[in-house]
Write an enzyme that holds these catalytic residues in place. Structure first.
Site, short mmCIF file in Angstrom:
data_model
loop_
_atom_site.label_atom_id
_atom_site.label_comp_id
_atom_site.label_asym_id
_atom_site.label_seq_id
_atom_site.Cartn_x
_atom_site.Cartn_y
_atom_site.Cartn_z
N GLU A 138 0.78 -1.27 -0.13
CA GLU A 138 -0.24 0.02 0.05
C GLU A 138 0.80 1.39 -0.08
O GLU A 138 1.79 1.50 0.92
CB GLU A 138 -1.07 -0.08 1.33
CG GLU A 138 -1.58 1.10 1.37
CD GLU A 138 -2.37 1.35 2.87
OE1 GLU A 138 -2.52 0.62 3.61
OE2 GLU A 138 -2.79 2.60 3.00
N ARG A 142 0.15 10.62 0.95
CA ARG A 142 0.32 11.50 2.02
C ARG A 142 1.52 12.34 1.63
O ARG A 142 1.72 13.29 2.44
CB ARG A 142 0.91 10.77 3.49
CG ARG A 142 -0.32 10.15 4.09
CD ARG A 142 0.23 9.38 5.16
NE ARG A 142 -0.55 8.35 5.54
CZ ARG A 142 -0.70 7.30 6.52
NH1 ARG A 142 0.62 7.22 7.23
NH2 ARG A 142 -1.35 6.36 6.63
N THR A 154 -4.91 6.02 2.14
CA THR A 154 -4.78 7.41 2.60
C THR A 154 -5.93 7.95 1.51
O THR A 154 -5.83 9.27 1.25
CB THR A 154 -3.80 8.11 2.89
OG1 THR A 154 -2.68 7.27 3.47
CG2 THR A 154 -3.82 9.14 3.74
N LYS A 204 -10.63 -2.26 6.59
CA LYS A 204 -9.38 -1.88 7.18
C LYS A 204 -9.76 -1.55 8.71
O LYS A 204 -10.68 -0.84 8.76
CB LYS A 204 -8.61 -0.77 6.51
CG LYS A 204 -7.46 -0.06 7.37
CD LYS A 204 -6.43 0.90 6.46
CE LYS A 204 -5.75 1.73 7.35
NZ LYS A 204 -4.48 2.16 6.68
C1 3PG Z 1 -1.65 3.22 8.10
O1 3PG Z 1 -1.85 4.36 7.51
O2 3PG Z 1 -2.12 2.21 7.89
C2 3PG Z 1 -0.71 3.43 9.10
O3 3PG Z 1 0.03 4.77 9.04
C3 3PG Z 1 0.31 2.38 9.44
O4 3PG Z 1 0.65 2.26 10.59
P1 3PG Z 1 2.19 1.99 11.36
O5 3PG Z 1 2.92 3.21 10.76
O6 3PG Z 1 1.74 2.27 12.77
O7 3PG Z 1 2.58 0.68 10.89
#
Ligand code: 3PG
Length: 211
Positions: free
Chosen positions: A44, A48, A72, A132
């Site tokens: 993924e 951002r 995102t 998710k």
């Molecule tokens: C996401 O967008 O799923 C998270 O930013 C990933 O989470 P993590 O950085 O805590 O692994």
């Protein structure tokens, strides 16, 4: 009820999805190749950063075997951008009704984000069954997912947010967890230094967790 395309047929052997944030377009392909070398088959890339969409285009072009998710996604206009950049699936961190309907109408498989039972029920009403769970650790973690398994038994989750090698196995052992996501195997420092072997080693260890 509408039948929406599911995300799960895109999953390969690895049940761990690196969540990538790209600061530089030129890192995209070597990073993707380093992850693939470690046995990762699905990634993924988050929307951002300014580099994200062009990075995705490069991955889609140069690494056609890698399943590319674009995450995102917060607005309907980003859905078309993600499609044009080569997204095989979409991920949202949370899902308003407007965003959920736009994603459903796009026909692109999606893991829409939810953190509460009411949000999960709203997504079920729209036809989504694979979600998710974000931010997983902050929102209740493994215990939360165990608690929803009874009343929302049809749902399957990709928890992300706060997952690490220390707790990954506990999530992956749950019957309602399809796969997990996280950024621990794509550390910013390693990406900016071009330490691709380090990333391959992290990816290999991550991929082994889910097998
Ligand atoms: C996401 O967008 O799923 C998270 O930013 C990933 O989470 P993590 O950085 O805590 O692994």
């Amino acid at each position: 009820m509408t039948v929406l395309p599911r995300f799960s047929p895109l999953l390969g052997k690895a049940r761990v999805i690196p969540v990538i944030t790209l600061d530089r377009v030129e890192d995209a392909v070597p990073l993707a190749r380093a992850l693939q070398a470690g046995g990762i088959d699905v990634v993924e890339v988050t929307l951002r950063t300014d580099a994200a969409l062009r990075g995705c285009e490069a991955i889609a072009r140069e690494c056609p075997d890698l399943v590319l998710g674009i995450g995102t996604v917060l607005t309907a206009s980003q859905i078309g951008e993600a499609r044009d950049a080569g997204a095989h699936f979409l991920v949202t961190p949370g899902t308003s009704e407007k965003l959920g309907h736009a994603v459903a109408a796009s026909g692109i498989p999606c893991l829409p984000g939810a953190a509460t039972v009411s949000e999960m029920v709203a997504l079920m009403e729209m036809g989504f069954h694979e979600l998710k769970f974000f931010p997983a650790e902050a929102a209740g973690g493994v215990d939360y997912l165990k608690s929803v398994a009874g009343p929302l038994g049809d749902l399957r989750f990709c928890p992300t947010g706060g997952i690490s090698p220390a707790n990954a196995g506990t999530y992956l052992a749950l019957g309602n967890v399809l796969c997990i996501g996280g950024s621990w195997m794509v550390p910013k420092a390693a990406i900016s230094a071009g330490h691709w072997d380090e990333i391959t080693a992290l990816a290999r260890a991550a991929a082994a967790l889910g097998q």
